[in-house]
Scaffold this active site. Structure first.
Site, PDB file in Angstrom:
ATOM      1  N   SER A 125       1.045  -1.086   0.095  1.00  0.00           N
ATOM      2  CA  SER A 125       0.148   0.107   0.034  1.00  0.00           C
ATOM      3  C   SER A 125       0.944   1.157  -0.018  1.00  0.00           C
ATOM      4  O   SER A 125       1.806   1.306   0.748  1.00  0.00           O
ATOM      5  CB  SER A 125      -1.037   0.063   1.262  1.00  0.00           C
ATOM      6  N   GLU A 127       0.366   3.649   1.849  1.00  0.00           N
ATOM      7  CA  GLU A 127       0.388   4.073   3.277  1.00  0.00           C
ATOM      8  C   GLU A 127       1.780   3.987   3.654  1.00  0.00           C
ATOM      9  O   GLU A 127       2.085   4.347   4.672  1.00  0.00           O
ATOM     10  CB  GLU A 127      -0.689   3.398   3.986  1.00  0.00           C
ATOM     11  N   TYR A 149      -1.553   0.471  10.622  1.00  0.00           N
ATOM     12  CA  TYR A 149      -1.779  -0.219   9.162  1.00  0.00           C
ATOM     13  C   TYR A 149      -0.628   0.017   8.491  1.00  0.00           C
ATOM     14  O   TYR A 149       0.034  -1.082   7.559  1.00  0.00           O
ATOM     15  CB  TYR A 149      -3.123   0.471   8.577  1.00  0.00           C
TER      16      TYR A 149
HETATM   17  P1  NDP Z   1     -11.230  -4.587   2.053  1.00  0.00           P
HETATM   18  O1  NDP Z   1     -11.520  -4.023   3.442  1.00  0.00           O
HETATM   19  O2  NDP Z   1     -12.431  -4.362   1.268  1.00  0.00           O
HETATM   20  O3  NDP Z   1     -11.220  -6.393   2.104  1.00  0.00           O
HETATM   21  C1  NDP Z   1     -10.490  -6.866   3.094  1.00  0.00           C
HETATM   22  C2  NDP Z   1     -10.593  -8.454   2.834  1.00  0.00           C
HETATM   23  O4  NDP Z   1     -10.143  -9.197   4.074  1.00  0.00           O
HETATM   24  C3  NDP Z   1     -12.308  -8.720   3.333  1.00  0.00           C
HETATM   25  O5  NDP Z   1     -12.593  -9.859   2.304  1.00  0.00           O
HETATM   26  C4  NDP Z   1     -12.016  -9.358   4.670  1.00  0.00           C
HETATM   27  O6  NDP Z   1     -13.263 -10.320   5.074  1.00  0.00           O
HETATM   28  C5  NDP Z   1     -10.847 -10.094   4.659  1.00  0.00           C
HETATM   29  N1  NDP Z   1     -10.216 -10.294   5.945  1.00  0.00           N
HETATM   30  C6  NDP Z   1     -10.190  -9.672   6.907  1.00  0.00           C
HETATM   31  N2  NDP Z   1      -9.623 -10.186   8.097  1.00  0.00           N
HETATM   32  C7  NDP Z   1      -9.499 -11.517   7.612  1.00  0.00           C
HETATM   33  C8  NDP Z   1      -9.063 -12.635   8.357  1.00  0.00           C
HETATM   34  N3  NDP Z   1      -8.555 -12.816   9.590  1.00  0.00           N
HETATM   35  N4  NDP Z   1      -8.833 -13.654   7.376  1.00  0.00           N
HETATM   36  C9  NDP Z   1      -9.236 -13.743   6.241  1.00  0.00           C
HETATM   37  N5  NDP Z   1      -9.742 -12.765   5.472  1.00  0.00           N
HETATM   38  C10 NDP Z   1      -9.719 -11.598   6.313  1.00  0.00           C
HETATM   39  O7  NDP Z   1     -10.096  -4.021   1.210  1.00  0.00           O
HETATM   40  P2  NDP Z   1      -9.867  -3.845  -0.286  1.00  0.00           P
HETATM   41  O8  NDP Z   1     -10.398  -4.717  -1.111  1.00  0.00           O
HETATM   42  O9  NDP Z   1     -10.070  -2.358  -0.459  1.00  0.00           O
HETATM   43  O10 NDP Z   1      -8.335  -4.006  -0.264  1.00  0.00           O
HETATM   44  C11 NDP Z   1      -7.631  -5.164  -0.730  1.00  0.00           C
HETATM   45  C12 NDP Z   1      -6.122  -5.231  -0.266  1.00  0.00           C
HETATM   46  O11 NDP Z   1      -5.466  -4.139  -0.813  1.00  0.00           O
HETATM   47  C13 NDP Z   1      -6.100  -5.070   1.432  1.00  0.00           C
HETATM   48  O12 NDP Z   1      -4.895  -5.807   1.666  1.00  0.00           O
HETATM   49  C14 NDP Z   1      -5.777  -3.662   1.420  1.00  0.00           C
HETATM   50  O13 NDP Z   1      -5.156  -3.323   2.753  1.00  0.00           O
HETATM   51  C15 NDP Z   1      -4.899  -3.470   0.275  1.00  0.00           C
HETATM   52  N6  NDP Z   1      -4.826  -2.385  -0.562  1.00  0.00           N
HETATM   53  C16 NDP Z   1      -6.019  -1.558  -0.543  1.00  0.00           C
HETATM   54  C17 NDP Z   1      -6.035  -0.315  -1.193  1.00  0.00           C
HETATM   55  C18 NDP Z   1      -7.377   0.511  -1.483  1.00  0.00           C
HETATM   56  O14 NDP Z   1      -7.351   1.860  -1.689  1.00  0.00           O
HETATM   57  N7  NDP Z   1      -8.412  -0.384  -1.619  1.00  0.00           N
HETATM   58  C19 NDP Z   1      -4.723   0.456  -1.546  1.00  0.00           C
HETATM   59  C20 NDP Z   1      -3.626  -0.362  -1.169  1.00  0.00           C
HETATM   60  C21 NDP Z   1      -3.627  -1.398  -0.642  1.00  0.00           C
HETATM   61  P3  NDP Z   1     -14.633  -9.541   5.672  1.00  0.00           P
HETATM   62  O15 NDP Z   1     -15.249  -8.790   5.023  1.00  0.00           O
HETATM   63  O16 NDP Z   1     -15.239 -10.970   6.205  1.00  0.00           O
HETATM   64  O17 NDP Z   1     -13.881  -8.881   7.037  1.00  0.00           O
HETATM   65  P1  GDP Z   2      -6.760   6.028   3.579  1.00  0.00           P
HETATM   66  O1  GDP Z   2      -5.921   6.808   2.768  1.00  0.00           O
HETATM   67  O2  GDP Z   2      -6.518   4.529   3.375  1.00  0.00           O
HETATM   68  O3  GDP Z   2      -6.503   6.276   5.019  1.00  0.00           O
HETATM   69  O4  GDP Z   2      -8.214   6.186   3.193  1.00  0.00           O
HETATM   70  P2  GDP Z   2      -9.533   6.727   3.655  1.00  0.00           P
HETATM   71  O5  GDP Z   2     -10.589   7.159   2.756  1.00  0.00           O
HETATM   72  O6  GDP Z   2      -9.820   6.310   4.852  1.00  0.00           O
HETATM   73  O7  GDP Z   2      -8.933   8.377   4.303  1.00  0.00           O
HETATM   74  C1  GDP Z   2      -8.443   9.294   3.201  1.00  0.00           C
HETATM   75  C2  GDP Z   2      -8.034  10.572   3.719  1.00  0.00           C
HETATM   76  O8  GDP Z   2      -9.392  11.164   3.803  1.00  0.00           O
HETATM   77  C3  GDP Z   2      -7.440  10.646   4.900  1.00  0.00           C
HETATM   78  O9  GDP Z   2      -6.258  11.448   4.918  1.00  0.00           O
HETATM   79  C4  GDP Z   2      -8.338  11.011   6.226  1.00  0.00           C
HETATM   80  O10 GDP Z   2      -7.951  11.590   7.342  1.00  0.00           O
HETATM   81  C5  GDP Z   2      -9.366  11.705   5.173  1.00  0.00           C
HETATM   82  N1  GDP Z   2     -10.652  11.924   6.126  1.00  0.00           N
HETATM   83  C6  GDP Z   2     -11.335  13.165   6.003  1.00  0.00           C
HETATM   84  N2  GDP Z   2     -12.474  12.793   6.650  1.00  0.00           N
HETATM   85  C7  GDP Z   2     -12.723  11.574   6.811  1.00  0.00           C
HETATM   86  C8  GDP Z   2     -13.647  10.411   7.303  1.00  0.00           C
HETATM   87  O11 GDP Z   2     -14.788  11.027   7.820  1.00  0.00           O
HETATM   88  N3  GDP Z   2     -13.483   9.261   7.076  1.00  0.00           N
HETATM   89  C9  GDP Z   2     -12.204   8.791   6.626  1.00  0.00           C
HETATM   90  N4  GDP Z   2     -12.128   7.463   6.384  1.00  0.00           N
HETATM   91  N5  GDP Z   2     -11.333   9.453   6.082  1.00  0.00           N
HETATM   92  C10 GDP Z   2     -11.356  10.846   6.151  1.00  0.00           C
END
Ligand code: NDP
Ligand code: GDP
Length: 332
Positions: A125, A127, A149
């Site tokens: 990520s 992040e 995270y």
């Molecule tokens: P989501 O939060 O939508 O999905 C996370 C998934 O992980 C869910 O299916 C969740 O299941 C599963 N999960 C959580 N805990 C466990 C566990 N203990 N065992 C098995 N499965 C588990 O994330 P995204 O789809 O948005 O992201 C996919 C990946 O990419 C993640 O690793 C995220 O950190 C990374 N990422 C995402 C970005 C983004 O902007 N979307 C940016 C960069 C990296 P359940 O729903 O049942 O909890």
């Molecule tokens: P992140 O980049 O994975 O932390 O994605 P988020 O969507 O959670 O947050 C993106 C940015 O939006 C971060 O800098 C947050 O501090 C900012 N932000 C401002 N207001 C909010 C809010 O109400 N919820 C979330 N999730 N983020 C917020």
């Protein structure tokens, strides 16, 4: 037939990736943690639930992962499972470290111990860049995570690199910048805003409280980004890639765009509440995906404005449907 195992199949990326791989003719196995309730709503919306073989296992339980790999013999593993919400990682730092950090090592170790020759994609990520050390971040930018995270992701990232270098495993890390879609969880700011826009238009919500409106992100569309994951595993050599749009906008512009789409001025509806600010903020992210463009032939297709329009439209449909069905229930 090529078999892919997707961890995090029920999440945003898991759903789009499963759809993408099914269209390519893959057999898709999806890891489901055994919980009292599991939501398959994203897979249901994409109408692919019945095409997936669900297998039980948990990121925190390496023995379940070994069993799943041995029984399913995947050619490719896409490790997407995580506690992925940055905000929650301060409230649950140990759970986040176990799932998002140590969980990656569990997958790598499970593949190694199973003598699997599978290729592994790790969801790293942006992040990890946190307090950015260079104005535009690439594969060569030093990391400085700002949340539990981000720290957990960095552990998973370096473990992936280390297993590749130590054991010659085909393991790649995709350093993906934020990517959103109508399937994004409501915790994240994009979907929180587009859902609020829909509720305000439908008269069921008056305003929305956000945190820091000045934070800037490089926001892309998840549907574009899952193709990059697949492309990484089709290369001759395993390598890490930054995946981004190369454009950064702030949360204020997100609000302006989403409210403008329905003819409203965000200033009349959005409040910034200091209680929602984070203990340590990532102020700005902007990625340089030129390596992905030259080696994978990948670049982002969907603009930020198109994506927000898609999200607002979907949320408007969802809220209208919920209201219509609630009305139907009242009448019956
Ligand atoms: P989501 O939060 O939508 O999905 C996370 C998934 O992980 C869910 O299916 C969740 O299941 C599963 N999960 C959580 N805990 C466990 C566990 N203990 N065992 C098995 N499965 C588990 O994330 P995204 O789809 O948005 O992201 C996919 C990946 O990419 C993640 O690793 C995220 O950190 C990374 N990422 C995402 C970005 C983004 O902007 N979307 C940016 C960069 C990296 P359940 O729903 O049942 O909890
Ligand atoms: P992140 O980049 O994975 O932390 O994605 P988020 O969507 O959670 O947050 C993106 C940015 O939006 C971060 O800098 C947050 O501090 C900012 N932000 C401002 N207001 C909010 C809010 O109400 N919820 C979330 N999730 N983020 C917020």
């Amino acid at each position: 037939m090529t078999t892919a195992l997707i961890t995090g199949i029920t999440g945003q990326d898991g759903a789009y990736l499963a759809q993408f791989l099914l269209q390519k003719g893959y057999q898709v196995a999806g890891l489901l943690p055994q919980r009292s309730s599991t939501s398959l709503w994203r897979l249901d919306e994409l109408k692919i639930t019945d095409n997936i073989r669900f297998v039980h296992g948990d990121m925190t339980d390496v023995s379940s992962l070994i069993k799943v790999i041995k029984e399913n013999q995947p050619d490719e593993i896409y490790n997407l499972a995580a506690q992925s919400f940055v905000g929650a990682s301060w409230k649950q730092p140990i759970l986040t470290s176990n799932v998002t950090g140590l969980g990656v090592l569990h997958v790598l170790e499970a593949a190694r111990l199973s003598n699997s020759q599978c290729k592994i994609y790790q969801a790293s990520s942006s992040e990890m860049f946190g307090l950015v050390q260079q104005p535009i971040q690439s594969e060569y930018t030093p990391f400085y995570p700002r949340s539990p995270y981000g720290v957990a992701k960095l552990f998973g990232h370096w473990m992936t690199v280390n297993y590749r270098e130590s054991y010659g495993m085909f393991a790649c890390s995709g350093i993906l910048f934020n990517h959103e879609s109508p399937l994004r969880s409501l915790h994240f700011v994009t979907r929180k805003v587009t859902d609020a826009v829909a509720r305000i238009v439908c008269g069921v919500q008056g305003s929305v409280r956000l945190g820091n409106l000045e934070a800037r992100r490089d926001w892309g569309f998840a549907g574009d980004y899952v193709e990059a994951m697949w492309l990484m595993l089709q290369q001759e050599q395993p390598e890490d890639f930054v995946i981004a749009t190369g454009r950064t906008v702030d949360v204020r512009y997100l609000c302006e765009t989403a409210f403008r789409y329905v003819g409203l001025d965000y200033k009349d509806y959005v409040e910034s509440d200091p209680a929602l600010f984070r203990p340590a903020e990532v102020d700005v992210l902007i990625g340089d995906a030129s390596k992905a463009k030259s080696k994978l032939g990948w670049e982002a297709k969907t603009s930020f404005e198109e994506m927000i329009r898609m999200m607002v439209e979907t949320d408007l449909q969802r809220v209208s449907k919920q209201l219509a069905s609630a009305k139907g229930t009242d009448l019956s």
